[in-house]
Write a protein that holds these residues in place. Structure first.
Motif, PDB file in Angstrom:
ATOM      1  N   SER A   3      50.605  12.185  60.129  1.00  0.00           N
ATOM      2  CA  SER A   3      52.140  12.119  60.196  1.00  0.00           C
ATOM      3  C   SER A   3      52.556  13.445  60.421  1.00  0.00           C
ATOM      4  O   SER A   3      51.899  14.427  60.151  1.00  0.00           O
ATOM      5  N   PRO A   4      53.741  13.621  60.927  1.00  0.00           N
ATOM      6  CA  PRO A   4      54.368  14.784  61.170  1.00  0.00           C
ATOM      7  C   PRO A   4      54.629  15.579  59.954  1.00  0.00           C
ATOM      8  O   PRO A   4      55.158  15.175  58.822  1.00  0.00           O
ATOM      9  N   ILE A   5      54.585  16.787  59.971  1.00  0.00           N
ATOM     10  CA  ILE A   5      54.759  17.843  58.562  1.00  0.00           C
ATOM     11  C   ILE A   5      56.215  17.982  58.708  1.00  0.00           C
ATOM     12  O   ILE A   5      56.949  18.539  59.617  1.00  0.00           O
ATOM     13  N   LEU A   6      56.757  17.754  57.713  1.00  0.00           N
ATOM     14  CA  LEU A   6      58.481  17.931  57.572  1.00  0.00           C
ATOM     15  C   LEU A   6      58.865  19.308  56.975  1.00  0.00           C
ATOM     16  O   LEU A   6      57.967  19.590  56.002  1.00  0.00           O
ATOM     17  N   GLU A   7      59.537  19.836  57.700  1.00  0.00           N
ATOM     18  CA  GLU A   7      59.893  21.307  57.479  1.00  0.00           C
ATOM     19  C   GLU A   7      61.142  21.401  56.983  1.00  0.00           C
ATOM     20  O   GLU A   7      62.187  20.677  57.567  1.00  0.00           O
ATOM     21  N   LYS A   8      61.629  21.950  55.837  1.00  0.00           N
ATOM     22  CA  LYS A   8      62.582  21.890  55.272  1.00  0.00           C
ATOM     23  C   LYS A   8      63.574  23.102  55.543  1.00  0.00           C
ATOM     24  O   LYS A   8      62.748  24.389  55.725  1.00  0.00           O
ATOM     25  N   VAL A  20      63.056  28.247  58.188  1.00  0.00           N
ATOM     26  CA  VAL A  20      62.082  27.147  57.914  1.00  0.00           C
ATOM     27  C   VAL A  20      61.362  27.716  57.087  1.00  0.00           C
ATOM     28  O   VAL A  20      60.850  28.701  56.670  1.00  0.00           O
ATOM     29  N   GLY A  22      58.565  26.541  55.692  1.00  0.00           N
ATOM     30  CA  GLY A  22      57.113  25.800  55.984  1.00  0.00           C
ATOM     31  C   GLY A  22      55.821  26.694  56.521  1.00  0.00           C
ATOM     32  O   GLY A  22      56.268  28.055  56.486  1.00  0.00           O
TER      33      GLY A  22
END
Length: 67
Positions: A3-8, A20, A22
């Motif tokens: 799954s893609p890593i969600l970056e805040k 970013v 992350g």
């Protein structure tokens, strides 16, 4: 399947720009090395201070029961 890593995206504390938050941003929460170093310099020059409730210089320091 990975799954893609969600970056805040957060606000850079130094410049207010997007940063970013992350693993790929080595300077997080800052947006860049420059902003990180500006913040570090402000702490080192004592521009930022943690408030304290220290007694005045003429007042006794420590536990009054021990004096």
């Amino acid at each position: 399947m990975d799954s893609p890593i969600l970056e805040k995206l957060v606000r850079c504390p130094a410049c207010g720009g997007d940063s970013v938050y992350g693993p790929r941003n080595l300077f997080r929460p800052f947006c860049s090395e420059r902003c990180k170093n500006l913040d570090l310099g402000a702490w080192a020059s004592e521009s930022f201070r943690v408030p304290t409730e220290a007694p005045p210089d003429e007042a006794p320091f420590g536990d009054p029961k021990l004096q």
